[in-house]
Design a protein around this motif. Structure first.
Motif, mmCIF file in Angstrom:
data_model
loop_
_atom_site.group_PDB
_atom_site.id
_atom_site.type_symbol
_atom_site.label_atom_id
_atom_site.label_comp_id
_atom_site.label_asym_id
_atom_site.label_seq_id
_atom_site.Cartn_x
_atom_site.Cartn_y
_atom_site.Cartn_z
ATOM 1 N N GLY A 199 0.818 -1.213 0.000
ATOM 2 C CA GLY A 199 0.000 0.000 0.000
ATOM 3 C C GLY A 199 0.848 1.259 0.000
ATOM 4 O O GLY A 199 2.083 1.231 0.069
ATOM 5 N N ILE A 200 0.141 2.401 -0.075
ATOM 6 C CA ILE A 200 0.795 3.705 -0.165
ATOM 7 C C ILE A 200 0.717 4.489 1.142
ATOM 8 O O ILE A 200 1.076 5.666 1.183
ATOM 9 C CB ILE A 200 0.139 4.543 -1.284
ATOM 10 N N SER A 201 0.251 3.852 2.210
ATOM 11 C CA SER A 201 -0.001 4.611 3.444
ATOM 12 C C SER A 201 1.280 5.179 4.038
ATOM 13 O O SER A 201 1.287 6.314 4.535
ATOM 14 C CB SER A 201 -0.704 3.714 4.470
ATOM 15 N N TYR A 202 2.396 4.436 3.977
ATOM 16 C CA TYR A 202 3.645 4.949 4.535
ATOM 17 C C TYR A 202 4.123 6.185 3.770
ATOM 18 O O TYR A 202 4.463 7.212 4.365
ATOM 19 C CB TYR A 202 4.730 3.868 4.488
ATOM 20 N N GLY A 203 4.163 6.087 2.459
ATOM 21 C CA GLY A 203 4.592 7.246 1.674
ATOM 22 C C GLY A 203 3.638 8.414 1.786
ATOM 23 O O GLY A 203 4.064 9.583 1.830
ATOM 24 N N LEU A 204 2.345 8.142 1.864
ATOM 25 C CA LEU A 204 1.356 9.216 1.999
ATOM 26 C C LEU A 204 1.502 9.943 3.320
ATOM 27 O O LEU A 204 1.436 11.184 3.372
ATOM 28 C CB LEU A 204 -0.045 8.628 1.856
ATOM 29 N N LEU A 205 1.721 9.213 4.403
ATOM 30 C CA LEU A 205 1.891 9.861 5.706
ATOM 31 C C LEU A 205 3.205 10.631 5.769
ATOM 32 O O LEU A 205 3.279 11.679 6.428
ATOM 33 C CB LEU A 205 1.835 8.813 6.816
ATOM 34 N N ALA A 206 4.247 10.141 5.106
ATOM 35 C CA ALA A 206 5.503 10.896 5.065
ATOM 36 C C ALA A 206 5.310 12.221 4.330
ATOM 37 O O ALA A 206 5.803 13.272 4.775
ATOM 38 C CB ALA A 206 6.589 10.067 4.386
ATOM 39 N N CYS A 207 4.579 12.213 3.218
ATOM 40 C CA CYS A 207 4.295 13.464 2.499
ATOM 41 C C CYS A 207 3.392 14.379 3.319
ATOM 42 O O CYS A 207 3.533 15.606 3.258
ATOM 43 C CB CYS A 207 3.644 13.149 1.150
ATOM 44 N N THR A 208 2.478 13.806 4.092
ATOM 45 C CA THR A 208 1.623 14.627 4.959
ATOM 46 C C THR A 208 2.452 15.337 6.022
ATOM 47 O O THR A 208 2.261 16.527 6.291
ATOM 48 C CB THR A 208 0.551 13.747 5.619
ATOM 49 N N GLY A 209 3.374 14.607 6.640
ATOM 50 C CA GLY A 209 4.238 15.234 7.634
ATOM 51 C C GLY A 209 5.119 16.309 7.037
ATOM 52 O O GLY A 209 5.337 17.366 7.647
ATOM 53 N N ALA A 210 5.643 16.081 5.819
ATOM 54 C CA ALA A 210 6.472 17.095 5.169
ATOM 55 C C ALA A 210 5.652 18.308 4.771
ATOM 56 O O ALA A 210 6.108 19.448 4.899
ATOM 57 C CB ALA A 210 7.152 16.489 3.937
ATOM 58 N N LEU A 211 4.440 18.089 4.292
ATOM 59 C CA LEU A 211 3.581 19.205 3.893
ATOM 60 C C LEU A 211 3.182 20.060 5.088
ATOM 61 O O LEU A 211 3.028 21.282 4.955
ATOM 62 C CB LEU A 211 2.334 18.670 3.196
ATOM 63 N N ALA A 212 3.044 19.449 6.249
ATOM 64 C CA ALA A 212 2.658 20.217 7.434
ATOM 65 C C ALA A 212 3.692 21.291 7.767
ATOM 66 O O ALA A 212 3.340 22.345 8.323
ATOM 67 C CB ALA A 212 2.465 19.281 8.620
ATOM 68 N N GLY A 213 4.957 21.048 7.442
ATOM 69 C CA GLY A 213 5.980 22.050 7.707
ATOM 70 C C GLY A 213 5.871 23.290 6.852
ATOM 71 O O GLY A 213 6.524 24.297 7.145
ATOM 72 N N LEU A 214 5.049 23.264 5.798
ATOM 73 C CA LEU A 214 4.871 24.412 4.918
ATOM 74 C C LEU A 214 3.564 25.157 5.192
ATOM 75 O O LEU A 214 3.278 26.141 4.507
ATOM 76 C CB LEU A 214 4.892 23.967 3.448
ATOM 77 N N ALA A 250 6.415 6.677 9.646
ATOM 78 C CA ALA A 250 6.368 7.398 8.372
ATOM 79 C C ALA A 250 6.009 8.868 8.587
ATOM 80 O O ALA A 250 6.596 9.759 7.954
ATOM 81 C CB ALA A 250 5.352 6.733 7.443
ATOM 82 N N LEU A 251 5.051 9.139 9.465
ATOM 83 C CA LEU A 251 4.700 10.532 9.757
ATOM 84 C C LEU A 251 5.884 11.268 10.379
ATOM 85 O O LEU A 251 6.154 12.430 10.035
ATOM 86 C CB LEU A 251 3.489 10.571 10.686
ATOM 87 N N THR A 252 6.594 10.602 11.270
ATOM 88 C CA THR A 252 7.779 11.217 11.884
ATOM 89 C C THR A 252 8.865 11.481 10.844
ATOM 90 O O THR A 252 9.564 12.503 10.902
ATOM 91 C CB THR A 252 8.319 10.309 12.991
ATOM 92 N N THR A 253 9.019 10.585 9.884
ATOM 93 C CA THR A 253 9.998 10.795 8.807
ATOM 94 C C THR A 253 9.686 12.059 8.021
ATOM 95 O O THR A 253 10.585 12.843 7.683
ATOM 96 C CB THR A 253 10.021 9.581 7.873
ATOM 97 N N GLY A 254 8.414 12.280 7.727
ATOM 98 C CA GLY A 254 8.036 13.501 7.024
ATOM 99 C C GLY A 254 8.308 14.754 7.836
ATOM 100 O O GLY A 254 8.740 15.778 7.289
ATOM 101 N N VAL A 255 8.071 14.685 9.142
ATOM 102 C CA VAL A 255 8.342 15.842 10.007
ATOM 103 C C VAL A 255 9.841 16.130 10.051
ATOM 104 O O VAL A 255 10.268 17.298 10.048
ATOM 105 C CB VAL A 255 7.775 15.592 11.415
ATOM 106 N N LEU A 256 10.661 15.096 10.079
ATOM 107 C CA LEU A 256 12.108 15.295 10.099
ATOM 108 C C LEU A 256 12.631 15.892 8.788
ATOM 109 O O LEU A 256 13.766 16.388 8.759
ATOM 110 C CB LEU A 256 12.811 13.965 10.375
ATOM 111 N N CYS A 257 11.833 15.858 7.743
ATOM 112 C CA CYS A 257 12.237 16.447 6.457
ATOM 113 C C CYS A 257 11.952 17.944 6.380
ATOM 114 O O CYS A 257 12.213 18.548 5.321
ATOM 115 C CB CYS A 257 11.507 15.746 5.310
ATOM 116 N N TRP A 258 11.421 18.555 7.438
ATOM 117 C CA TRP A 258 11.069 19.982 7.380
ATOM 118 C C TRP A 258 12.227 20.876 6.972
ATOM 119 O O TRP A 258 12.043 21.742 6.109
ATOM 120 C CB TRP A 258 10.504 20.431 8.728
ATOM 121 N N PRO A 259 13.434 20.762 7.571
ATOM 122 C CA PRO A 259 14.522 21.666 7.136
ATOM 123 C C PRO A 259 14.834 21.549 5.653
ATOM 124 O O PRO A 259 15.012 22.568 4.961
ATOM 125 C CB PRO A 259 15.704 21.223 8.009
ATOM 126 N N TYR A 260 14.911 20.343 5.154
ATOM 127 C CA TYR A 260 15.201 20.149 3.730
ATOM 128 C C TYR A 260 14.071 20.695 2.865
ATOM 129 O O TYR A 260 14.314 21.373 1.851
ATOM 130 C CB TYR A 260 15.411 18.663 3.451
#
Length: 285
Positions: A199-214, A250-260
């Motif tokens: 499934g795509i849930s891991y990648g989707l939650l990572a993108c959700t966490g990254a999008l939250a930083g914007l 996965a959500l935490t991974t997206g949050v950790l991508c905020w600086p990048y």
């Protein structure tokens, strides 16, 4: 010279100024009258220039009139999101319309369990991400279009694909490697090495966490708080703990991508504002 003018000159008196002709006096009176009463009517003999036509405003298209149309994926602005969504629709239709035994066999070979990861890790990691749990009618596809499309418009296609793949791979490995270690230590049965995980849930939650930083701070923390609460409640129910832990990772991974993510968005904004070779700033996408 008249007799009066001659007498005055002879007596030493200054000579009176000559009066202008009657035509000049009439022209001066008309100019003074026109300055007091307003602009004079144009002379019929004088050629008049017709006023420039007022440009008719062009009607705004329906898509440009509504701001919500910007969130619709398009090949020009969100090629990664749109192409990936087409793949998900195709695989979703296959899982819904094909023979159930055939579908189960394909999903078993695409699952990111320990056995498949040890045999063909790269192929399985990619194959598991082209399926969506629930088929073509699942709300995951709509959430994918909204979240991943919004991130791609700000971040770009390649970077968005990188965030998606990073969340998918890390969450998968961080949940399956402990299973392999537990089976090797005798804490879990050998049947734990085989399970359906796709499934795509891991990648989707990572993108959700990254999008939250914007997002704006209030919207950012509201979104993260709501999603985290749902994921924690799923984990407490203990129906599928490995997948639930993978969702949080996965959500935490997206949050950790905020600086990048923020630096990449700033660079893209600066590139859009810089003038091009013609001296004009390039039009933003």
């Amino acid at each position: 010279m008249t007799e009066t003018q001659a007498v005055g000159t002879a007596a030493g008196e200054p000579r009176r100024a000559l009066r202008p002709p009657k035509r000049c006096r009439a022209t001066a009176r008309r100019a003074a009258t026109a300055s007091l009463s307003g602009p004079a009517a144009p002379d019929a003999a004088t050629p008049q220039l017709s006023p420039a036509p007022t440009p008719t405003p062009t009607p705004t298209s329906a898509l440009a009139r509504f701001r919500w149309a910007r969130i619709v994926p398009s090949p020009a602005r969100t090629p990664f999101t749109l192409g990936y969504a087409v793949v998900l629709v195709v695989t979703g239709l296959f899982s819904r319309l094909a023979d159930p035994d055939r579908v189960h066999d394909v999903l078993t070979h695409s699952s990111t369990d320990v056995v498949n990861l040890s045999d063909r890790p790269v192929l399985v990691l990619f194959a598991s991400a082209v399926w969506v749990a629930g088929g073509v009618l699942t709300p995951y596809i709509l959430a994918f279009l909204l979240v991943v499309g919004a991130l791609e418009r700000r971040l770009g296609g390649w970077r968005t694909a990188g965030v998606f793949l990073l969340g998918h791979v890390l969450a998968t490995l961080m949940t399956e490697l402990p299973v392999a270690a537990s089976v090797a230590a005798g804490q879990l049965p050998d049947s734990s090495l085989r399970r359906l995980d796709y499934g795509i849930s891991y990648g989707l939650l990572a993108c959700t966490g990254a999008l939250a930083g914007l997002l704006w701070p209030r919207l950012r923390w509201t979104l993260l708080g709501g999603i985290t609460l749902v994921l924690v409640l799923d984990l407490v129910e203990f129906t599928d703990p490995l997948t639930d832990w993978g969702h949080l990772l996965a959500l935490t991974t997206g949050v950790l991508c905020w600086p990048y993510v923020r630096r990449a968005v700033q660079r893209r904004e600066l590139q859009r504002r810089e003038p091009g070779p013609s001296g004009r700033a390039p039009r933003s996408a």
